[in-house]
Each structure stands twice: as structure tokens, then as C-alpha cells.
Enzyme design. Structure first.
Site, PDB file in Angstrom:
ATOM      1  N   CYS A   1      -8.535   9.434  -3.839  1.00 55.86           N
ATOM      2  CA  CYS A   1      -8.444   8.858  -2.630  1.00 55.86           C
ATOM      3  C   CYS A   1      -8.849   9.825  -1.708  1.00 55.86           C
ATOM      4  O   CYS A   1      -8.144  10.966  -1.455  1.00 55.86           O
ATOM      5  CB  CYS A   1      -7.051   8.425  -2.486  1.00 55.86           C
ATOM      6  SG  CYS A   1      -6.341   7.722  -0.727  1.00 55.86           S
TER       7      CYS A   1
ATOM      8  N   HIS B   1     -12.521   2.939  -2.331  1.00 54.00           N
ATOM      9  CA  HIS B   1     -12.771   1.413  -2.126  1.00 54.00           C
ATOM     10  C   HIS B   1     -14.160   0.932  -2.034  1.00 54.00           C
ATOM     11  O   HIS B   1     -14.527  -0.148  -2.335  1.00 54.00           O
ATOM     12  CB  HIS B   1     -11.962   0.831  -1.024  1.00 54.00           C
ATOM     13  CG  HIS B   1     -10.449   0.822  -1.491  1.00 54.00           C
ATOM     14  ND1 HIS B   1      -9.621   1.856  -1.617  1.00 54.00           N
ATOM     15  CD2 HIS B   1      -9.646  -0.262  -1.848  1.00 54.00           C
ATOM     16  CE1 HIS B   1      -8.340   1.515  -1.706  1.00 54.00           C
ATOM     17  NE2 HIS B   1      -8.333   0.234  -2.007  1.00 54.00           N
TER      18      HIS B   1
ATOM     19  N   CYS C   1     -14.730   6.742   1.115  1.00 56.85           N
ATOM     20  CA  CYS C   1     -13.693   6.130   0.618  1.00 56.85           C
ATOM     21  C   CYS C   1     -13.733   5.515  -0.939  1.00 56.85           C
ATOM     22  O   CYS C   1     -14.837   4.743  -0.909  1.00 56.85           O
ATOM     23  CB  CYS C   1     -13.445   5.066   1.640  1.00 56.85           C
ATOM     24  SG  CYS C   1     -11.889   3.925   1.114  1.00 56.85           S
TER      25      CYS C   1
ATOM     26  N   GLU D   1      -8.603  -4.979  -0.892  1.00 61.34           N
ATOM     27  CA  GLU D   1      -7.464  -5.358  -1.737  1.00 61.34           C
ATOM     28  C   GLU D   1      -7.034  -6.722  -1.510  1.00 61.34           C
ATOM     29  O   GLU D   1      -5.871  -7.135  -2.383  1.00 61.34           O
ATOM     30  CB  GLU D   1      -6.386  -4.303  -0.685  1.00 61.34           C
ATOM     31  CG  GLU D   1      -6.515  -2.916  -0.864  1.00 61.34           C
ATOM     32  CD  GLU D   1      -6.064  -2.469  -2.315  1.00 61.34           C
ATOM     33  OE1 GLU D   1      -5.109  -2.947  -2.942  1.00 61.34           O
ATOM     34  OE2 GLU D   1      -6.587  -1.525  -2.789  1.00 61.34           O
TER      35      GLU D   1
ATOM     36  N   ASP E   1      -4.789   6.437  -6.570  1.00 58.88           N
ATOM     37  CA  ASP E   1      -5.190   5.793  -5.097  1.00 58.88           C
ATOM     38  C   ASP E   1      -4.286   5.149  -4.423  1.00 58.88           C
ATOM     39  O   ASP E   1      -3.256   4.798  -5.225  1.00 58.88           O
ATOM     40  CB  ASP E   1      -6.368   5.208  -5.526  1.00 58.88           C
ATOM     41  CG  ASP E   1      -7.045   4.444  -4.402  1.00 58.88           C
ATOM     42  OD1 ASP E   1      -7.174   5.416  -3.356  1.00 58.88           O
ATOM     43  OD2 ASP E   1      -7.296   3.275  -4.297  1.00 58.88           O
ATOM     44  N   SER E   2      -4.230   4.606  -3.176  1.00 59.86           N
ATOM     45  CA  SER E   2      -3.463   3.969  -2.677  1.00 59.86           C
ATOM     46  C   SER E   2      -3.473   2.355  -2.872  1.00 59.86           C
ATOM     47  O   SER E   2      -2.866   1.578  -2.800  1.00 59.86           O
ATOM     48  CB  SER E   2      -3.924   3.679  -1.160  1.00 59.86           C
ATOM     49  OG  SER E   2      -5.113   3.253  -1.142  1.00 59.86           O
TER      50      SER E   2
HETATM   51  N1  DGL Z   1      -9.303   4.364  -1.324  1.00 55.00           N
HETATM   52  C1  DGL Z   1      -9.029   5.423  -0.477  1.00 55.00           C
HETATM   53  C2  DGL Z   1      -9.693   6.440   0.190  1.00 55.00           C
HETATM   54  O1  DGL Z   1     -10.662   6.876  -0.418  1.00 55.00           O
HETATM   55  C3  DGL Z   1      -7.912   5.144   0.490  1.00 55.00           C
HETATM   56  C4  DGL Z   1      -7.927   3.842   1.123  1.00 55.00           C
HETATM   57  C5  DGL Z   1      -6.762   3.370   2.036  1.00 55.00           C
HETATM   58  O2  DGL Z   1      -5.558   3.284   1.581  1.00 55.00           O
HETATM   59  O3  DGL Z   1      -6.814   3.031   3.213  1.00 55.00           O
HETATM   60  O4  DGL Z   1      -9.660   6.879   1.117  1.00 55.00           O
END
Ligand code: DGL
Length: 282
Positions: A81, A202, A200, A166, A18-19
Site C-alpha cells: 500500500c 488499487h 497506488c 472497493e 493493504d487497506s
Molecule cells: N492501495 C493503497 C495504496 O497503494 C491505498 C488506497 C487507499 O486505501 O486509499 O495507496
């Protein structure tokens, strides 16, 4: 960390990418359902968020991270992600994988999520909350259209939500403003929505606050359980890949940012202490 990419037939960990921290919400469900496997998690926290970046940049960053996971012995990588799944998965599968190895696989998380919604929505009106990149890619409406052409999909980009997670501000009172605003926007555009996909990884970290602003009767879906079930099914259907996935129950966590910061935040989220290594990507 040792480069074991030359050991083509040696079983390795399942890579989860993931990012940043978001993929931990997917990792948690996967390792609960499939505890016997080894996992190598990589968070590209130094370059997060991906959601506001261009197609080319997300592809390049994701490609570097996948190659890193392959270099550490992974044969199977899950893009935990949505932004990377929406913007980089197809190019990696079609352009990069054939050049790297016929044995390696990269899987995304949008399709397994979409497969579940046909049985969940009754009004056939679904909302998607996701990053700007995922919403602009149109991946959710396109995938849903293929499987359930009767479902109407409305998307809302929430560009502040990943930075809130984050920066560990997701539980602060200030987060409510941004959360309410996007939930309200989504529901004002289609009042018949009865199911909201958190598109997402997150966003499950914000779920308590999200639920405060979602009317009763509207379901809020997270992706972890669907992705874990889909992975289990994939491994059962692909015994050749299953034998390449090591089963000693090991877990390794890596980040491109500070290891101590990742350790503190991830240990809190996973409710257990984890060891974290800082890595540099080529
Ligand atoms: N967690 C990620 C997603 O599902 C990426 C979020 C990001 O880095 O903007 O899209």
C-alpha cells in the site's frame, strides 16, 4: 485464528498488507515469482480508503494491521500500500519495530518502484497517479530526487479511484469520467511526461480504462513486478530472514470486512477460488 507470536524462531508466512483489495495486485506478482513461500494477506477493507485520512490515522491503522500479522507468526511484512508506505513505514520501522522484536522487518513499496524508473523514462519527465495521502506526502518526488535528480516529477491525486475498486464499480461506464479527468489533469500539467507510475496498488485494477486515456508512447507502470523482484533480492541478501519464512506454498487471506464479499471480489481478480477469514483487530 491462533496466536503464535510466542514462537519466535518458528518460520511463518510472509505478511502482505493493504487497506483493501489493492495489495492483491502486488501479492499476485510476488507469489508468481516466489511460489514456494507461505503468504498471509490482510486487507483492512472495513476502514478503506486510507488515502484521504490523516498521517496519524494511517499510522495507527497500519500499526494495528502489522501487529496483527506479527501475532499470526509473520516475521516479514510487506506494506503493499503506497499510502501506508508513505505515511507509516518510517514510524513503524523507527518507533515500533525496536520495541516489538529485533528479528521482525517491515518493507514498503515506494523505493522498489522508484528504482526502476531511471531506465524507463527517456524524456526524464515522470507522472505519478496516487491517493491524496501519497501525493501530499511528497514521497515519490523525494525518493526519485535521491536516485535520479534529473527527473522531473508531477503528481496527481485521484481520490475517487480507490472507492471505485472497493465498491466494484471500476469496470462500470461511470468510472470513465473520473479516470479520464485525472489522466488529462496530469498530462496537461506536463506534456513531456513519457512514463506514468500507478502509485497506488488499487490502480492496476483500472488499467484497461487508464490506458484508453493515455496517449500512445506514454508508458503506464504498475508496481507488482518491481516489488516482487526486490523481495526476491532482499531474501537472497538476508538468509537469516529467509529461514524465518515458511516454504510450504500456503496462502491465507484475511479481511476486516465481510469474508464472503472479499472472497467473491478477490477470487474474481485472482482468477481462482480463495478461502477468506474475517478478523477483528485490537
Ligand atoms: N492501495 C493503497 C495504496 O497503494 C491505498 C488506497 C487507499 O486505501 O486509499 O495507496
Amino acid at each position: 485464528m491462533k496466536d503464535i507470536s510466542q514462537n519466535k524462531n518458528v518460520a511463518g508466512p510472509i505478511g502482505i498488507f493493504d487497506s483493501g483489495y489493492g495489495g492483491l495486485t502486488i501479492y499476485r506478482e510476488i507469489q508468481e515469482l516466489l511460489p514456494q513461500y507461505n503468504y498471509l494477506y490482510l486487507g483492512d477493507n472495513a476502514r478503506t480508503p486510507y488515502g484521504t485520512r490523516s498521517f496519524g490515522v494511517v499510522y495507527e491503522f497500519t500499526r494495528q494491521c502489522v501487529k496483527y500479522l506479527f501475532s499470526q507468526g509473520c516475521h516479514l511484512v510487506i506494506l503493499a500500500c503506497n499510502t501506508a508506505s508513505a505515511k507509516a513505514l518510517r514510524s513503524i520501522q523507527q518507533i515500533d519495530l525496536p520495541a516489538i522484536s529485533s528479528q521482525k522487518r517491515v518493507l514498503g513499496i515506494i523505493r522498489p518502484t522508484v528504482e526502476t524508473i531511471g531506465d524507463i523514462t527517456q524524456s526524464r519527465h515522470v507522472g505519478v497517479l496516487a491517493t491524496e495521502g501519497t501525493i501530499k506526502s511528497n514521497s515519490y518526488p523525494l525518493e526519485i530526487q535521491k536516485l535520479f535528480p534529473d527527473i522531473v516529477v508531477t503528481g496527481e491525486a485521484c481520490p475517487m479511484w480507490v472507492p471505485l475498486v472497493e465498491t466494484c464499480e471500476h469496470k462500470s461506464p461511470g468510472a470513465d469520467y473520473f479516470i479520464k479527468r485525472h489522466v488529462d489533469n496530469l498530462l496537461s500539467r506536463d506534456s513531456q511526461i513519457d512514463t506514468i507510475i500507478l502509485g497506488c496498488t488499487h490502480y492496476p485494477m483500472l488499467i484497461e480504462k487508464i490506458k484508453q486515456y493515455v496517449p500512445q508512447g506514454v508508458k503506464v507502470l504498475t508496481q507488482g513486478a518491481a516489488v516482487a523482484a526486490s523481495l526476491k533480492n532482499y531474501l537472497a541478501r538476508h538468509p537469516e530472514m529467509d529461514t524465518l519464512c515458511a516454504k510450504e506454498g500456503n496462502r491465507v487471506f484475511c479481511t476486516t470486512e465481510s469474508d464472503s464479499r472479499f472472497c467473491e471480489q478477490a477470487s474474481r481478480f485472482l482468477e481462482q477460488h480463495i478461502d477468506v477469514q474475517h478478523v477483528t483487530l485490537d
